[in-house]
Design an enzyme around this catalytic site. Sequence first.
Site: not given
Ligand code: ADP
Length: 399
Positions: A10, A91, A180, A239, A280, A335-336, A387
């Site tokens: 990527n 990617r 995505h 954003r 974050d 989400g996770e 991904e």
């Molecule tokens: P991208 O690929 O768009 O950079 P990710 O899917 O890696 O993003 O997600 C990053 C974001 O996930 C972080 O900016 C943060 O907001 C959130 N994140 C990661 N761990 C946690 C957690 N334990 N609790 C809440 N949010 C989290």
Amino acid sequence: MTSSSVLVINSGSSSIKYQLVDPETGDAIAKGIVERIGDTMGFIKHEYGDAVTEEEIPVPDHTVGMREVLRIFDTEGPSLAEAHILAVGHRVVQGGRYFDGPALITDEVRNLIEDLCPLAPLHNPAHLKGIDVARELMPDVPHVAVFDTAFFQQLPDKAALYALETETAEKYSVRRYGAHGTSHQFVSQEISKMLGRDDLKQIVLHLGNGASASAVKNGKPIDTSMGLTPLEGLMMGTRTGDIDPAVVFHLQRVAGMSVDEVDTLFNKKSGMKGMTGESDMRSVWGVINNTSDPEASKRARTAMDVYINRLLKYVGSYAAELGGLDVITFTAGIGENDDDVRRELAEALAPFGVKIDVEANKGRVKEPRIVSAPDSAVTLVVYPTNEELAIARQALTFA
Ligand code: ADP
């Protein structure tokens, strides 16, 4: 050592992320990132097994960056010669109307990706740098472009078209391409397998720093929240997501901002970052829960309300478009991991019979899991996206 592998790349404007994937097990054999390409001093981080190697090195351009990737595999392992790389998957953010699936990178395909640069001026030129160097350094394996937009090429016109005057829209390729897509496709397919049904009405919420929602019916996408660019839709780390386009005119006329200034404001300085000072989610919750600064806490809580409300609006409209709803899946960083975001959205959906299992929802678990109560009208699932694996699998179709 595995018998075969796929190298997933990527390439961004100032970084190259890479992962060596075992396509059979789905495991990351090794992964890493070259950062700060073009700065005075660059940085490379390589992870293989339990070993993490970090080095500060000069990386003036992508050619050096890619050479460093190959060099660090040599010095820190695993040996790429022994990894039997079957394909390199790249990617690519924007595939426009040209690509509705992965493509073997020939000179012609490479030029089409270049043609699409005006639609993704930050991403496609950076991808091309990575593609060109990687093809040069690894000429004997197939290089495959996997497009973030490909899955959404199946969108029906009623979801893909904006109500913009047709001639202008067609002349300048203005329509919804989504983003995505690799993640939405991977996750929705995995959910079908997990629940043993291919006739599902699904909503996938990919909530990372960038965030998008999709509606998937019987395995096909019928709508998605990102548009011509990844700016549209949900509120994100930096954003705005959806905003009245007239705000652009307003800021230009009243605040005297240039197009580029509004672009930066909307893409880099807004969203959670713009409303709370933090992009974050963990830090945003920190501000919300910090009792020593009640003003900041209140502002951050309001920003969170905007975030959840935007999710709610998309879920509601997608349920209507789908003509019902079987499952909502949460994926990507937020989400996770963010059980509060999941819980608050589920609680807002309670009038529609959605019931979260508060215990099952708690905390961060790497495994896929159902987090709704057995009698919930909609199944809620947390499913980690992958991904890189999805790119590796698609690249393999050309090996
Ligand atoms: P991208 O690929 O768009 O950079 P990710 O899917 O890696 O993003 O997600 C990053 C974001 O996930 C972080 O900016 C943060 O907001 C959130 N994140 C990661 N761990 C946690 C957690 N334990 N609790 C809440 N949010 C989290």
